[in-house]
Structures are given as structure tokens and as C-alpha cells.
Design a protein around this motif. Structure first.
Motif, PDB file in Angstrom:
ATOM      1  N   GLN A 193     144.610 -80.171  84.084  1.00  0.00           N
ATOM      2  CA  GLN A 193     143.026 -79.952  85.036  1.00  0.00           C
ATOM      3  C   GLN A 193     142.715 -78.262  84.734  1.00  0.00           C
ATOM      4  N   HIS A 194     144.686 -78.034  84.921  1.00  0.00           N
ATOM      5  CA  HIS A 194     144.770 -76.438  85.463  1.00  0.00           C
ATOM      6  C   HIS A 194     143.560 -75.660  84.109  1.00  0.00           C
ATOM      7  N   VAL A 195     144.685 -76.477  83.657  1.00  0.00           N
ATOM      8  CA  VAL A 195     143.467 -75.847  81.424  1.00  0.00           C
ATOM      9  C   VAL A 195     142.854 -76.259  81.321  1.00  0.00           C
ATOM     10  N   VAL A 196     142.448 -77.262  81.847  1.00  0.00           N
ATOM     11  CA  VAL A 196     140.561 -77.327  81.586  1.00  0.00           C
ATOM     12  C   VAL A 196     139.682 -76.438  82.158  1.00  0.00           C
ATOM     13  N   THR A 197     140.400 -76.043  83.623  1.00  0.00           N
ATOM     14  CA  THR A 197     139.458 -75.181  84.377  1.00  0.00           C
ATOM     15  C   THR A 197     139.520 -73.688  83.901  1.00  0.00           C
ATOM     16  N   VAL A 198     140.673 -73.594  83.551  1.00  0.00           N
ATOM     17  CA  VAL A 198     140.804 -71.759  82.808  1.00  0.00           C
ATOM     18  C   VAL A 198     139.970 -71.992  81.399  1.00  0.00           C
ATOM     19  N   MET A 199     140.547 -72.778  80.736  1.00  0.00           N
ATOM     20  CA  MET A 199     139.436 -72.613  79.315  1.00  0.00           C
ATOM     21  C   MET A 199     138.229 -72.503  79.844  1.00  0.00           C
ATOM     22  N   HIS A 200     137.192 -73.231  81.060  1.00  0.00           N
ATOM     23  CA  HIS A 200     135.805 -73.667  80.702  1.00  0.00           C
ATOM     24  C   HIS A 200     135.849 -72.065  81.760  1.00  0.00           C
ATOM     25  N   ALA A 201     136.951 -71.625  82.164  1.00  0.00           N
ATOM     26  CA  ALA A 201     136.280 -69.673  83.298  1.00  0.00           C
ATOM     27  C   ALA A 201     136.544 -68.469  82.407  1.00  0.00           C
ATOM     28  N   LEU A 204     135.390 -71.671  76.937  1.00  0.00           N
ATOM     29  CA  LEU A 204     135.408 -72.569  76.021  1.00  0.00           C
ATOM     30  C   LEU A 204     135.259 -74.207  75.874  1.00  0.00           C
ATOM     31  N   SER A 205     134.947 -74.953  75.104  1.00  0.00           N
ATOM     32  CA  SER A 205     134.995 -75.998  75.643  1.00  0.00           C
ATOM     33  C   SER A 205     136.186 -76.835  75.519  1.00  0.00           C
ATOM     34  N   VAL A 206     136.531 -78.197  76.115  1.00  0.00           N
ATOM     35  CA  VAL A 206     137.594 -78.450  75.555  1.00  0.00           C
ATOM     36  C   VAL A 206     137.688 -80.289  75.304  1.00  0.00           C
ATOM     37  N   ASN A 207     138.421 -80.654  74.543  1.00  0.00           N
ATOM     38  CA  ASN A 207     137.891 -81.421  74.254  1.00  0.00           C
ATOM     39  C   ASN A 207     139.484 -82.919  73.342  1.00  0.00           C
ATOM     40  N   THR A 208     139.517 -83.398  74.044  1.00  0.00           N
ATOM     41  CA  THR A 208     140.935 -84.094  74.140  1.00  0.00           C
ATOM     42  C   THR A 208     141.382 -85.218  73.419  1.00  0.00           C
ATOM     43  N   TRP A 209     142.119 -85.492  72.256  1.00  0.00           N
ATOM     44  CA  TRP A 209     142.557 -86.792  71.404  1.00  0.00           C
ATOM     45  C   TRP A 209     144.021 -86.603  72.289  1.00  0.00           C
ATOM     46  N   THR A 210     144.063 -88.420  71.271  1.00  0.00           N
ATOM     47  CA  THR A 210     142.955 -89.595  71.059  1.00  0.00           C
ATOM     48  C   THR A 210     143.462 -90.639  72.509  1.00  0.00           C
ATOM     49  N   VAL A 211     142.434 -90.791  73.258  1.00  0.00           N
ATOM     50  CA  VAL A 211     142.188 -91.428  74.191  1.00  0.00           C
ATOM     51  C   VAL A 211     141.870 -92.877  74.190  1.00  0.00           C
ATOM     52  N   ASP A 212     142.166 -93.679  74.289  1.00  0.00           N
ATOM     53  CA  ASP A 212     141.930 -95.216  74.534  1.00  0.00           C
ATOM     54  C   ASP A 212     141.576 -95.165  75.535  1.00  0.00           C
ATOM     55  N   LEU A 220     140.095 -88.123  83.137  1.00  0.00           N
ATOM     56  CA  LEU A 220     139.699 -86.857  82.161  1.00  0.00           C
ATOM     57  C   LEU A 220     138.157 -85.974  82.301  1.00  0.00           C
ATOM     58  N   LEU A 221     137.474 -86.867  82.529  1.00  0.00           N
ATOM     59  CA  LEU A 221     135.764 -86.929  82.832  1.00  0.00           C
ATOM     60  C   LEU A 221     135.754 -86.415  84.570  1.00  0.00           C
ATOM     61  N   ASP A 222     136.444 -86.838  85.368  1.00  0.00           N
ATOM     62  CA  ASP A 222     136.131 -86.252  86.910  1.00  0.00           C
ATOM     63  C   ASP A 222     136.724 -85.257  86.621  1.00  0.00           C
ATOM     64  N   TRP A 223     138.049 -84.244  85.555  1.00  0.00           N
ATOM     65  CA  TRP A 223     138.660 -82.920  85.088  1.00  0.00           C
ATOM     66  C   TRP A 223     137.306 -82.108  84.859  1.00  0.00           C
ATOM     67  N   GLY A 224     136.198 -82.883  84.176  1.00  0.00           N
ATOM     68  CA  GLY A 224     135.185 -82.042  83.431  1.00  0.00           C
ATOM     69  C   GLY A 224     135.427 -81.888  81.990  1.00  0.00           C
ATOM     70  N   VAL A 225     136.366 -82.391  81.831  1.00  0.00           N
ATOM     71  CA  VAL A 225     136.262 -82.587  80.032  1.00  0.00           C
ATOM     72  C   VAL A 225     134.964 -82.754  78.818  1.00  0.00           C
ATOM     73  N   ASP A 226     135.084 -81.757  77.751  1.00  0.00           N
ATOM     74  CA  ASP A 226     133.609 -82.302  77.792  1.00  0.00           C
ATOM     75  C   ASP A 226     133.512 -83.309  76.274  1.00  0.00           C
ATOM     76  N   GLY A 227     134.766 -83.299  76.124  1.00  0.00           N
ATOM     77  CA  GLY A 227     134.885 -84.556  74.825  1.00  0.00           C
ATOM     78  C   GLY A 227     135.982 -85.345  74.873  1.00  0.00           C
TER      79      GLY A 227
END
Length: 245
Positions: A193-201, A204-212, A220-227
Motif C-alpha cells: 500500500q505504501h508503494v501505491v500511495t507514493v506512486m500516486h503522490a 503515476l498510475s499503478v497497474n498490477t499483474w497478475t491477479v486472479d 488492491l482496490l481498497d488501496w486505490g490501485v488503478d488497474g
């Protein structure tokens, strides 16, 4: 052809579901059928991998070597299995979706090329196919996406990575933003979550792979991941719809 546009942080209309190599859980990956199926499911985007074959066509295939052991860069397009499309054929199958194009250029593989011929050829093709916002170009090789930025600064680019440590997040984000890149694509198993927050600050968008896994998707959606790049876009889309109720 109708195609969605990729959106940066704060621009995209909600989290984006990116079909990993198309709807690869139900169709052969990186084929026009997989991309058609992803579009039918309602995916926002498709992800695909590109390489150059010996006759110069840009083709869509994950591995550098076919199942029979022959390297793609040593074969003409006519010699490749019929299910392998050219990049143009694949993009034409991705109607109503924006497309994440991954440049494969790994120093450990037989088609590694420091001249970035693949990046150059791809940019030339995409310039004939409409506005740059239809695409998001990524690669594990930073030099490849840096080359794309130098050739066509308006073309959105992202750095693909196994992961970024929390203590390195700010320096990585500032470096990517300073080079004109618009997103980072970290592996789902290492993302925090820290990486997501810093990238957004840092814009930068954060699109993560590969999640099933739906539970991990929800986190990840709670963290605000973009993709969410997933083999099961139908599962991700259903989860997002359920959370919106």
C-alpha cells in the motif's frame, strides 16, 4: 473502430480491468480469440506481448522461443504457427478496449537488441493507427520505454517491474516521472500500500499483474490501485460491480 482511451491517475473512470494476454483463462493466450473474448466480457483493456520475427513483422507472443525450440527472431512470419497474430491484427481484435503493449527485450533471451529496433518499429506502426491515448507501452527494460518516450513523447509509457521496496518508492517514482513515464506495473505479490500511495503522490498510475484471486483484488482496490491485470477479467469486473452496489 471504437477504442477506449487510457487514463492517468484521477482521470480514468474507476479501476481498470486489464485482460492479461486477453481472456487467457478461457482462450489461448495472445490470440485474436482471446482479445475478442476479453472485449465481449467488458474488459477495459487488453495486455499483450510483442517481438520481432525474422521477416520484420511485429508479432504477439510471450516467449522468445516456440514450443518446438525455434526462436521467433529466426523465423519468417509465414513460418510461425497460424494462431500467432501480428501486432496490427491483435490491435484490430481489441475493439472497445485500450491496449497495454509490452515490449519484450530481455538480455537473457535470443532476440535481445540494444538498438531497440522493436520499439522503433512499434512506434512507426502505432502512429498510423490513431491517437496515442489508445495505448500504454510497458517493458521490464527501462531503456525500451525510455526509447519510446524519446520517439513519441505523447505515447503513454510504464515501467514493468517485479517490485519496488518501500524505501525505494519515492526515488523510483521521481525518476519515472522525470523521464515522462505515466505508470508503474509492479508484480501483485510484492506490491504494498505504501508503494501505491507514493506512486500516486508523484502522479503515476499503478497497474498490477497478475491477479486472479478475488480477495487480493479487493484488497488492491481498497488501496486505490488503478488497474488489475488478470487472466480472469470477468471475475474482476463482477467484483468491481458488486463493490459499487
Amino acid at each position: 473502430m471504437t477504442r477506449a482511451h487510457w487514463g492517468k491517475v484521477g482521470v480514468a473512470n474507476g479501476p481498470q480491468v486489464i485482460a492479461h494476454r486477453g481472456a487467457s483463462a478461457v482462450e489461448k493466450e495472445n490470440t485474436t480469440m482471446a482479445f475478442h473474448r476479453a472485449a465481449q466480457m467488458g474488459s477495459h483493456a487488453a495486455e499483450l506481448d510483442i517481438r520481432l520475427c525474422a521477416s520484420g513483422e511485429i508479432v504477439v507472443h510471450h516467449n522468445a522461443v516456440l514450443d518446438n525450440g525455434r526462436a521467433i527472431n529466426k523465423l519468417d512470419f509465414a513460418e510461425l504457427p497460424s494462431h500467432i497474430p501480428t501486432l496490427q491484427q491483435a490491435l484490430e481484435a481489441c475493439e472497445n478496449m485500450w491496449v497495454n503493449i509490452e515490449i519484450k527485450n530481455d538480455p537473457t533471451e535470443p532476440d535481445f537488441d540494444t538498438s531497440e529496433m522493436l520499439a522503433n518499429s512499434m512506434v512507426q506502426l502505432l502512429k498510423t493507427m490513431g491517437p496515442p491515448e489508445q495505448w500504454l507501452i510497458s517493458s521490464f527494460r527501462r531503456e525500451s520505454v525510455d526509447t519510446v518516450q524519446s520517439l513519441w513523447p505523447q505515447l503513454p509509457t510504464a515501467w514493468l517491474t517485479v517490485g519496488v521496496a518501500d524505501e525505494d518508492a519515492d526515488s523510483v517514482a521521481k525518476s519515472l516521472a522525470a523521464s515522462g513515464h505515466q505508470a508503474i506495473h509492479p508484480n501483485v505479490y510484492t506490491l504494498t500500500q505504501h508503494v501505491v500511495t507514493v506512486m500516486h503522490a508523484n502522479g503515476l498510475s499503478v497497474n498490477t499483474w497478475t491477479v486472479d484471486d478475488p480477495k487480493r483484488m479487493s484488497q488492491l482496490l481498497d488501496w486505490g490501485v488503478d488497474g488489475l491485470c488478470t487472466n480472469t477479467p470477468d471475475v474482476a469486473l463482477a467484483l468491481i460491480a458488486q463493490r459499487a452496489r
